[in-house]
Design an enzyme around this catalytic site. Sequence first.
Site, short mmCIF file in Angstrom:
data_model
loop_
_atom_site.label_atom_id
_atom_site.label_comp_id
_atom_site.label_asym_id
_atom_site.label_seq_id
_atom_site.Cartn_x
_atom_site.Cartn_y
_atom_site.Cartn_z
N ASP A 32 -30.00 -9.58 -33.12
CA ASP A 32 -28.62 -9.08 -33.17
C ASP A 32 -27.76 -9.86 -32.18
OD1 ASP A 32 -26.40 -7.55 -33.56
OD2 ASP A 32 -27.33 -5.64 -33.07
N CYS A 62 -21.97 -7.71 -37.54
CA CYS A 62 -23.32 -7.21 -37.80
C CYS A 62 -23.53 -6.65 -39.21
CB CYS A 62 -23.68 -6.13 -36.78
SG CYS A 62 -23.63 -6.69 -35.07
N ASP A 64 -28.03 -12.21 -37.09
CA ASP A 64 -26.95 -11.79 -37.98
C ASP A 64 -25.65 -12.53 -37.71
OD1 ASP A 64 -26.46 -10.54 -35.55
OD2 ASP A 64 -26.18 -8.54 -36.38
#
Length: 493
Positions: A48, A88, A279
């Site tokens: 992430d 995200c 992401d």
Amino acid sequence: MKTILKYNFSFLLLLITLVSCSTEEKKSQTKADTRVNNAPNIILFVSDDHGTDAIGAYGNKVIKTPNLDQLAAEGVRFENAYCTSASCAASRSVILTGLYGHATGSYGHVHDYHHFSSYDNIKSLPVLLENSGYETARIGKYHVAPESVYHFQKVLEADPRNTVEMAEQCKDVLNSDKPFFLYFCTDDPHRGAPFESDPWNLPNSFGNKKEGYNGVETVTYDPKDVVVPSFLPDSQESREEIAQYYQSISRIDQGFGKLMKMLKDTGKDKNTIVIYISDNGMAFPGAKTTVYEPGIKLPCIIKDPLANIKGGSVNNALISWTDLTPTILDMADISYDSNDFHGKSFKKIMGEENPKGWDEVYASHTFHEITMYYPMRVVRDKNYKLIRNIAWRQEYPFASDLWAASTWQEVYRSEKEYFGKRKVKDYLFRPEFELFDLSKDPDESNNLANDANYTDVLEALKTKMKAFQKETKDPWLITWDHDNSLQGTGVNL
């Protein structure tokens, strides 16, 4: 008598037909069972907010990522891999569908009041794999909706900041009797809550804790040693936050290493495809939520032990997260209609360093948070990159965590003229078109859109962008000369 013979003959024909159909069904089922039994396992590991700036395999000599570096040494490292939206939820919807978010309703964040959600007729990767006999499981960050579209058979629970604990929870999946698809998504190295520090100049934690995490060795970094990317100011605040960011990534690496060891212990490592991606780019202003290179150009490392590709290979193809779903289906030998996806499989060119026909990529960002409406569309053709800022007349909106970042606040509170190599006013107030020659200007600091020498390049890329929007059914096509060709009647028939 003739009637009886007629009925007997009809019955015989029916019996032969039924037996024949049953035999064909058994052959078909046997063939399907054989394919499923021989199908590769697939691990898709998604971090992430991790950019290419902070992995040893991509050239950072300070950060410690031995396990990710090992994956690159055994597999293929893609040098030009792009997400389509540096946000995200929007990005994850693309990863799992092979479709741009503007075509699926996945315009921005899912959680809380943002509430963006994919259309319920979308067929996602886990559902397609399940329908083909795979066991599907996910662990960690989900951030897509609705569940009916992004359905996984198993949902595993663990602290998404402790990737070692996450790996341990995947034991049963790794030992599955069926081929498995494991979607492993960390919360690291996303900024940690609370986003606002007191005092303001304290670095964000990036999920790090003084007491550390069970089973994880805490790896710390000295701010004076970190590598400050050129788009950031080289300040004490930046360095302190990058040090925290590095620490969070080293935690990812340990969990990844744990998962790979567990996989090897099962004996399935020789039949398991492992993919490592992020992401979007690092959670710093100038990267995340932008479509500049640090926001959308990301790590992509793939090890496919069945592909007979030399370890340590480098691939320079321009690939997109829209390509991931068709590529994974192709790797799993699952047939599909290529028209169902905006991307295309890159399975056949993985082992090539400079494959032909892979020199164009697109991006499409509309929202991050619902209060951050700033649609941007991008086309990169070889070295030229065109950004269209559709809402260019308004100030560029900040993600709440990036606004609170001490890296930004140091510049903002001091009223400095520059943020990295950009003037603050140019970061906040952007022109409609930004055109860059990445071969000469990798920092995207010299806008060529108004340079008469590049008029032909600008017009050619505008034409490509319009065609891309029309082909992918982008509602924002209407912003070009009020073109409403994609708009329906407003009446549900």
